[in-house]
Motif scaffolding. Structure first.
Motif, PDB file in Angstrom:
ATOM      1  N   HIS A   7      77.550  73.980  70.671  1.00 19.96           N
ATOM      2  CA  HIS A   7      76.934  74.693  71.679  1.00 19.96           C
ATOM      3  C   HIS A   7      75.452  74.657  71.924  1.00 19.96           C
ATOM      4  O   HIS A   7      74.947  74.608  70.895  1.00 19.96           O
ATOM      5  CB  HIS A   7      77.454  76.418  71.470  1.00 19.96           C
ATOM      6  CG  HIS A   7      78.841  76.574  71.256  1.00 19.96           C
ATOM      7  ND1 HIS A   7      79.688  76.816  72.445  1.00 19.96           N
ATOM      8  CD2 HIS A   7      79.591  76.197  70.401  1.00 19.96           C
ATOM      9  CE1 HIS A   7      81.007  76.788  71.905  1.00 19.96           C
ATOM     10  NE2 HIS A   7      80.919  76.566  70.901  1.00 19.96           N
ATOM     11  N   ALA A   8      74.887  74.900  73.175  1.00 21.05           N
ATOM     12  CA  ALA A   8      73.697  74.769  73.240  1.00 21.05           C
ATOM     13  C   ALA A   8      73.103  76.508  73.267  1.00 21.05           C
ATOM     14  O   ALA A   8      73.855  77.221  74.068  1.00 21.05           O
ATOM     15  CB  ALA A   8      73.370  74.130  74.684  1.00 21.05           C
ATOM     16  N   LEU A   9      72.228  76.657  72.919  1.00 23.63           N
ATOM     17  CA  LEU A   9      71.298  78.114  73.040  1.00 23.63           C
ATOM     18  C   LEU A   9      69.883  77.943  73.613  1.00 23.63           C
ATOM     19  O   LEU A   9      69.403  76.919  73.123  1.00 23.63           O
ATOM     20  CB  LEU A   9      71.534  78.802  71.715  1.00 23.63           C
ATOM     21  CG  LEU A   9      70.946  80.245  71.586  1.00 23.63           C
ATOM     22  CD1 LEU A   9      71.764  80.995  72.568  1.00 23.63           C
ATOM     23  CD2 LEU A   9      70.839  80.528  70.149  1.00 23.63           C
ATOM     24  N   GLY A  10      69.656  78.509  74.467  1.00 20.49           N
ATOM     25  CA  GLY A  10      68.214  78.714  75.166  1.00 20.49           C
ATOM     26  C   GLY A  10      67.811  80.163  74.527  1.00 20.49           C
ATOM     27  O   GLY A  10      68.398  81.231  74.787  1.00 20.49           O
ATOM     28  N   PHE A  41      62.895  77.761  74.348  1.00 18.60           N
ATOM     29  CA  PHE A  41      63.130  76.915  73.013  1.00 18.60           C
ATOM     30  C   PHE A  41      64.464  76.517  73.514  1.00 18.60           C
ATOM     31  O   PHE A  41      65.169  77.276  74.116  1.00 18.60           O
ATOM     32  CB  PHE A  41      62.839  77.421  71.890  1.00 18.60           C
ATOM     33  CG  PHE A  41      61.423  77.593  71.579  1.00 18.60           C
ATOM     34  CD1 PHE A  41      60.834  76.746  70.819  1.00 18.60           C
ATOM     35  CD2 PHE A  41      60.648  78.805  72.214  1.00 18.60           C
ATOM     36  CE1 PHE A  41      59.222  77.124  70.515  1.00 18.60           C
ATOM     37  CE2 PHE A  41      59.269  79.022  71.780  1.00 18.60           C
ATOM     38  CZ  PHE A  41      58.678  78.004  70.896  1.00 18.60           C
ATOM     39  N   LYS A  42      64.969  75.557  72.893  1.00 20.46           N
ATOM     40  CA  LYS A  42      66.452  75.183  73.038  1.00 20.46           C
ATOM     41  C   LYS A  42      66.833  74.609  71.552  1.00 20.46           C
ATOM     42  O   LYS A  42      65.979  74.099  71.081  1.00 20.46           O
ATOM     43  CB  LYS A  42      66.933  74.032  74.131  1.00 20.46           C
ATOM     44  CG  LYS A  42      65.988  72.945  74.000  1.00 20.46           C
ATOM     45  CD  LYS A  42      66.490  71.964  75.192  1.00 20.46           C
ATOM     46  CE  LYS A  42      65.835  70.712  74.983  1.00 20.46           C
ATOM     47  NZ  LYS A  42      66.121  69.696  76.224  1.00 20.46           N
ATOM     48  N   LEU A  43      67.939  74.961  71.353  1.00 17.82           N
ATOM     49  CA  LEU A  43      68.497  74.226  70.043  1.00 17.82           C
ATOM     50  C   LEU A  43      70.151  74.340  70.155  1.00 17.82           C
ATOM     51  O   LEU A  43      70.824  74.724  71.150  1.00 17.82           O
ATOM     52  CB  LEU A  43      68.275  75.307  69.044  1.00 17.82           C
ATOM     53  CG  LEU A  43      68.783  76.703  69.003  1.00 17.82           C
ATOM     54  CD1 LEU A  43      69.675  77.177  67.996  1.00 17.82           C
ATOM     55  CD2 LEU A  43      67.610  77.895  68.741  1.00 17.82           C
ATOM     56  N   GLY A  44      70.688  73.474  69.150  1.00 13.40           N
ATOM     57  CA  GLY A  44      72.269  73.198  69.341  1.00 13.40           C
ATOM     58  C   GLY A  44      72.723  74.007  68.037  1.00 13.40           C
ATOM     59  O   GLY A  44      72.134  74.111  66.907  1.00 13.40           O
ATOM     60  N   ILE A  45      74.005  74.542  68.218  1.00 13.69           N
ATOM     61  CA  ILE A  45      74.876  74.971  67.272  1.00 13.69           C
ATOM     62  C   ILE A  45      76.048  74.405  66.994  1.00 13.69           C
ATOM     63  O   ILE A  45      76.801  74.200  68.296  1.00 13.69           O
ATOM     64  CB  ILE A  45      74.920  76.721  67.351  1.00 13.69           C
ATOM     65  CG1 ILE A  45      73.642  77.236  67.452  1.00 13.69           C
ATOM     66  CG2 ILE A  45      75.825  77.254  66.354  1.00 13.69           C
ATOM     67  CD1 ILE A  45      73.853  78.682  67.824  1.00 13.69           C
ATOM     68  N   ASP A  46      76.459  73.935  65.832  1.00 17.58           N
ATOM     69  CA  ASP A  46      77.807  73.359  65.621  1.00 17.58           C
ATOM     70  C   ASP A  46      78.617  74.677  65.002  1.00 17.58           C
ATOM     71  O   ASP A  46      78.473  74.916  63.797  1.00 17.58           O
ATOM     72  CB  ASP A  46      77.622  72.129  64.597  1.00 17.58           C
ATOM     73  CG  ASP A  46      79.075  71.395  64.491  1.00 17.58           C
ATOM     74  OD1 ASP A  46      79.987  71.768  64.740  1.00 17.58           O
ATOM     75  OD2 ASP A  46      78.990  70.513  63.581  1.00 17.58           O
ATOM     76  N   ALA A  47      79.255  75.024  65.848  1.00 16.09           N
ATOM     77  CA  ALA A  47      80.418  76.303  65.372  1.00 16.09           C
ATOM     78  C   ALA A  47      81.349  75.757  64.153  1.00 16.09           C
ATOM     79  O   ALA A  47      81.557  76.313  63.536  1.00 16.09           O
ATOM     80  CB  ALA A  47      81.009  76.970  66.502  1.00 16.09           C
TER      81      ALA A  47
END
Length: 75
Positions: A7-10, A41-47
């Motif tokens: 998932h991408a999170l901003g 800022f943006k980041l990714g989360i591997d659930a």
């Protein structure tokens, strides 16, 4: 509810003096955040890498004077 996959999170972080940087943690894991504009800022989360149960996303921001503020969000 179940969350799986990537998932991408901003995030938008603001300070009148400017934001020098942020640190994002999901539980004990530090997530790399990439600047995506002056305040974004943006980041990714591997659930799939998360343990089952409740989790909290903590964001710490440092302004251009070196002041640090932290806020946690349950997810």
């Amino acid at each position: 509810a179940t969350l799986s996959g990537a998932h991408a999170l901003g995030l938008v972080v603001r300070d009148p003096s400017g934001v020098a940087g942020i640190e994002v943690k999901l539980g004990d894991a530090v997530l790399p955040a990439e600047r995506d504009g002056a305040e974004a800022f943006k980041l990714g989360i591997d659930a799939g890498a998360l343990a089952d149960g409740d989790a909290s996303l903590a964001v710490a921001a440092t302004d251009s004077f070196g002041n640090r503020s932290e806020r946690a969000f349950p997810i």
